[in-house]
Design a protein around this motif. Structure first.
Motif, PDB file in Angstrom:
ATOM      1  N   GLY A 104       0.722  -1.193   0.010  1.00  0.00           N
ATOM      2  CA  GLY A 104      -0.133   0.106   0.030  1.00  0.00           C
ATOM      3  C   GLY A 104       0.830   1.192  -0.123  1.00  0.00           C
ATOM      4  O   GLY A 104       0.755   2.283  -0.852  1.00  0.00           O
ATOM      5  N   GLU A 105       1.858   1.352   0.722  1.00  0.00           N
ATOM      6  CA  GLU A 105       3.100   2.422   0.705  1.00  0.00           C
ATOM      7  C   GLU A 105       3.800   2.593  -0.490  1.00  0.00           C
ATOM      8  O   GLU A 105       3.401   3.705  -1.030  1.00  0.00           O
ATOM      9  CB  GLU A 105       3.997   2.347   1.846  1.00  0.00           C
ATOM     10  CG  GLU A 105       3.056   2.149   3.330  1.00  0.00           C
ATOM     11  CD  GLU A 105       4.237   1.923   4.446  1.00  0.00           C
ATOM     12  OE1 GLU A 105       5.453   1.584   4.004  1.00  0.00           O
ATOM     13  OE2 GLU A 105       3.910   2.035   5.470  1.00  0.00           O
ATOM     14  N   LEU A 106       4.002   1.542  -1.139  1.00  0.00           N
ATOM     15  CA  LEU A 106       4.564   1.515  -2.522  1.00  0.00           C
ATOM     16  C   LEU A 106       3.668   1.996  -3.278  1.00  0.00           C
ATOM     17  O   LEU A 106       4.059   2.918  -4.206  1.00  0.00           O
ATOM     18  CB  LEU A 106       5.351   0.079  -2.610  1.00  0.00           C
ATOM     19  CG  LEU A 106       6.033  -0.139  -3.991  1.00  0.00           C
ATOM     20  CD1 LEU A 106       7.311   1.034  -3.971  1.00  0.00           C
ATOM     21  CD2 LEU A 106       6.490  -1.556  -4.144  1.00  0.00           C
ATOM     22  N   PHE A 107       2.426   1.546  -3.456  1.00  0.00           N
ATOM     23  CA  PHE A 107       1.459   2.072  -4.392  1.00  0.00           C
ATOM     24  C   PHE A 107       1.254   3.721  -4.380  1.00  0.00           C
ATOM     25  O   PHE A 107       1.014   4.169  -5.365  1.00  0.00           O
ATOM     26  CB  PHE A 107       0.184   1.019  -4.323  1.00  0.00           C
ATOM     27  CG  PHE A 107      -0.733   1.157  -5.337  1.00  0.00           C
ATOM     28  CD1 PHE A 107      -0.580   0.508  -6.548  1.00  0.00           C
ATOM     29  CD2 PHE A 107      -1.972   2.435  -5.245  1.00  0.00           C
ATOM     30  CE1 PHE A 107      -1.601   0.609  -7.517  1.00  0.00           C
ATOM     31  CE2 PHE A 107      -2.664   2.485  -6.351  1.00  0.00           C
ATOM     32  CZ  PHE A 107      -2.544   1.556  -7.535  1.00  0.00           C
ATOM     33  N   GLN A 108       0.985   3.744  -3.200  1.00  0.00           N
ATOM     34  CA  GLN A 108       0.921   5.345  -2.758  1.00  0.00           C
ATOM     35  C   GLN A 108       2.274   6.335  -3.456  1.00  0.00           C
ATOM     36  O   GLN A 108       1.731   7.241  -4.218  1.00  0.00           O
ATOM     37  CB  GLN A 108       0.507   5.818  -1.479  1.00  0.00           C
ATOM     38  CG  GLN A 108      -0.721   5.130  -1.092  1.00  0.00           C
ATOM     39  CD  GLN A 108      -1.818   5.825  -1.558  1.00  0.00           C
ATOM     40  OE1 GLN A 108      -1.780   6.951  -1.934  1.00  0.00           O
ATOM     41  NE2 GLN A 108      -2.963   5.275  -1.641  1.00  0.00           N
ATOM     42  N   ALA A 109       3.235   5.838  -3.298  1.00  0.00           N
ATOM     43  CA  ALA A 109       4.454   6.584  -3.599  1.00  0.00           C
ATOM     44  C   ALA A 109       4.577   6.545  -5.344  1.00  0.00           C
ATOM     45  O   ALA A 109       4.859   7.733  -5.595  1.00  0.00           O
ATOM     46  CB  ALA A 109       5.706   5.713  -3.152  1.00  0.00           C
ATOM     47  N   LEU A 110       4.259   5.479  -5.905  1.00  0.00           N
ATOM     48  CA  LEU A 110       4.324   5.424  -7.332  1.00  0.00           C
ATOM     49  C   LEU A 110       3.123   6.433  -7.842  1.00  0.00           C
ATOM     50  O   LEU A 110       3.274   6.885  -8.853  1.00  0.00           O
ATOM     51  CB  LEU A 110       4.008   3.954  -7.771  1.00  0.00           C
ATOM     52  CG  LEU A 110       5.180   2.972  -7.602  1.00  0.00           C
ATOM     53  CD1 LEU A 110       4.847   1.580  -7.640  1.00  0.00           C
ATOM     54  CD2 LEU A 110       6.310   3.186  -8.414  1.00  0.00           C
ATOM     55  N   SER A 111       1.734   6.321  -7.125  1.00  0.00           N
ATOM     56  CA  SER A 111       0.564   7.096  -7.461  1.00  0.00           C
ATOM     57  C   SER A 111       1.355   8.533  -7.459  1.00  0.00           C
ATOM     58  O   SER A 111       1.042   9.284  -8.735  1.00  0.00           O
ATOM     59  CB  SER A 111      -0.409   7.014  -6.652  1.00  0.00           C
ATOM     60  OG  SER A 111      -0.918   5.396  -6.809  1.00  0.00           O
ATOM     61  N   LEU A 112       2.021   8.964  -6.492  1.00  0.00           N
ATOM     62  CA  LEU A 112       2.331  10.442  -6.446  1.00  0.00           C
ATOM     63  C   LEU A 112       3.356  10.584  -7.299  1.00  0.00           C
ATOM     64  O   LEU A 112       3.360  11.715  -8.036  1.00  0.00           O
ATOM     65  CB  LEU A 112       2.901  10.715  -5.061  1.00  0.00           C
ATOM     66  CG  LEU A 112       1.833  10.726  -3.854  1.00  0.00           C
ATOM     67  CD1 LEU A 112       2.402  10.879  -2.436  1.00  0.00           C
ATOM     68  CD2 LEU A 112       0.756  11.971  -3.985  1.00  0.00           C
ATOM     69  N   SER A 113       4.212   9.798  -7.803  1.00  0.00           N
ATOM     70  CA  SER A 113       5.483  10.176  -8.621  1.00  0.00           C
ATOM     71  C   SER A 113       5.008  10.058 -10.056  1.00  0.00           C
ATOM     72  O   SER A 113       5.369  10.826 -10.982  1.00  0.00           O
ATOM     73  CB  SER A 113       6.434   8.974  -8.455  1.00  0.00           C
ATOM     74  OG  SER A 113       7.406   9.252  -9.371  1.00  0.00           O
ATOM     75  N   LEU A 114       3.566   9.202 -10.645  1.00  0.00           N
ATOM     76  CA  LEU A 114       3.516   8.966 -11.732  1.00  0.00           C
ATOM     77  C   LEU A 114       2.066   9.932 -11.945  1.00  0.00           C
ATOM     78  O   LEU A 114       1.408   9.652 -13.078  1.00  0.00           O
ATOM     79  CB  LEU A 114       3.200   7.639 -12.296  1.00  0.00           C
ATOM     80  CG  LEU A 114       4.445   6.963 -12.181  1.00  0.00           C
ATOM     81  CD1 LEU A 114       4.136   5.561 -12.279  1.00  0.00           C
ATOM     82  CD2 LEU A 114       5.422   7.345 -13.392  1.00  0.00           C
ATOM     83  N   LYS A 115       1.473  10.734 -10.997  1.00  0.00           N
ATOM     84  CA  LYS A 115       0.367  11.268 -10.873  1.00  0.00           C
ATOM     85  C   LYS A 115      -0.090  12.104 -12.270  1.00  0.00           C
ATOM     86  O   LYS A 115      -1.402  11.720 -13.005  1.00  0.00           O
ATOM     87  CB  LYS A 115       0.269  12.403  -9.910  1.00  0.00           C
ATOM     88  CG  LYS A 115      -1.152  13.023  -9.571  1.00  0.00           C
ATOM     89  CD  LYS A 115      -1.162  13.989  -8.440  1.00  0.00           C
ATOM     90  CE  LYS A 115      -2.386  14.435  -8.126  1.00  0.00           C
ATOM     91  NZ  LYS A 115      -3.025  15.145  -9.106  1.00  0.00           N
ATOM     92  N   GLU A 116       0.871  12.845 -12.754  1.00  0.00           N
ATOM     93  CA  GLU A 116       0.416  13.480 -14.149  1.00  0.00           C
ATOM     94  C   GLU A 116       0.384  12.578 -15.220  1.00  0.00           C
ATOM     95  O   GLU A 116      -0.675  12.754 -16.165  1.00  0.00           O
ATOM     96  CB  GLU A 116       1.573  14.531 -14.335  1.00  0.00           C
ATOM     97  CG  GLU A 116       1.690  15.852 -13.467  1.00  0.00           C
ATOM     98  CD  GLU A 116       2.569  16.718 -13.776  1.00  0.00           C
ATOM     99  OE1 GLU A 116       3.290  16.443 -14.945  1.00  0.00           O
ATOM    100  OE2 GLU A 116       2.981  17.667 -13.056  1.00  0.00           O
TER     101      GLU A 116
END
Length: 256
Positions: A104-116
């Motif tokens: 869950g933490e990793l998914f959130q970090a990737l989501s923020l990094s790839l948001k755009e």
């Protein structure tokens, strides 16, 4: 005949009482249903993990893409029941609850990094039975690879640069899969099978160049046009690279 006493019989007529109606029954049934729903909610909050609750919330969030094509389980808990953390035994990879919390933490970090990129629909971030899937989708304006070639582009370089630090530090083994559309090559000696595999290897080499350890890669494969995500076989989004951060449970012990 002798005169006798006169006997008068009177019939008692009982009037039926008025009907009270059934409105109270409906109200009572609604009350019982509401109480059952409340206790079910309390039980679910206690029985599920934070990651499972996050999965439920994401399912109803229209801003987060969830695809059945690359997904594993089809239910709201990504294939797990509310008893998963209790009934599935801990193995040599670590406890399931710990794995799901970290994911869950990793998914959130990737989501923020790839948001755009996710918002522009050029990258799709999903969960599958194998792990976390990052799909780099082709577009007509800016492809991931030149048509018919396995030469890296600025767009591929940009996405790999964003996720490479997390790929390098996640302690997850990585699988890279190349996909193509269904258009055929004129040259019969080279096909979509070779092209998809060459593109997957090009992405792997670029990730290593960006700092991902070579030992982190578990599998590199080409699927050609066998797993399209669009009904249009020539659609650009069918041409994609899938980077999968594998769940420890999906990797044989002797592969570590």
């Amino acid at each position: 005949m002798a005169d006798g006493p006169v006997i008068i019989r009177r019939k008692r007529v009982f009037a039926a009482e008025g009907h009270h109606g059934g409105a109270w029954k409906v109200a009572y049934a609604d009350f019982v249903t509401a109480m059952m729903a409340f206790f079910m909610l309390m039980w679910l909050l206690n029985a599920t993990t934070e990651e499972q609750r996050k999965g439920l919330a994401d399912f109803f969030d229209p801003s987060i893409p969830i695809s059945a094509v690359s997904g594993g389980g089809t239910d709201l808990l990504q294939g797990d029941s509310v008893f998963s953390s209790d009934t599935l035994a801990s193995d040599n990879h670590g406890g399931l609850g710990e794995t799901m919390e970290f994911e869950g933490e990793l998914f959130q970090a990737l989501s923020l990094s790839l948001k755009e990129a996710v918002e522009s629909e050029t990258v799709r971030l999903t969960r599958s039975s194998e792990g976390i899937v990052i799909d780099l989708l082709d577009t007509s304006e800016e492809p991931v690879f030149p048509v018919g070639k396995a030469v890296t582009t600025r767009r591929l370089d940009e996405v790999i640069s964003r996720v490479a630090p997390m790929l390098a530090t996640s302690d997850r083994m990585i699988k890279i899969v190349g996909h193509t559309d269904a258009l055929r090559f004129a040259d019969g000696d080279y096909s979509n099978w070779e092209l998809s595999a060459d593109r997957a290897n090009a992405a792997r080499r670029l990730a290593i160049k960006k700092g991902v350890p070579e030992r982190a890669f578990y599998e590199v494969a080409g699927q050609a046009d066998r797993l399209p995500i669009s009904d249009d076989v020539a659609a650009p989004q069918n041409r994609r690279i899938s980077i999968i951060l594998l769940n420890p449970e999906s990797i044989p012990l002797n592969a570590h």
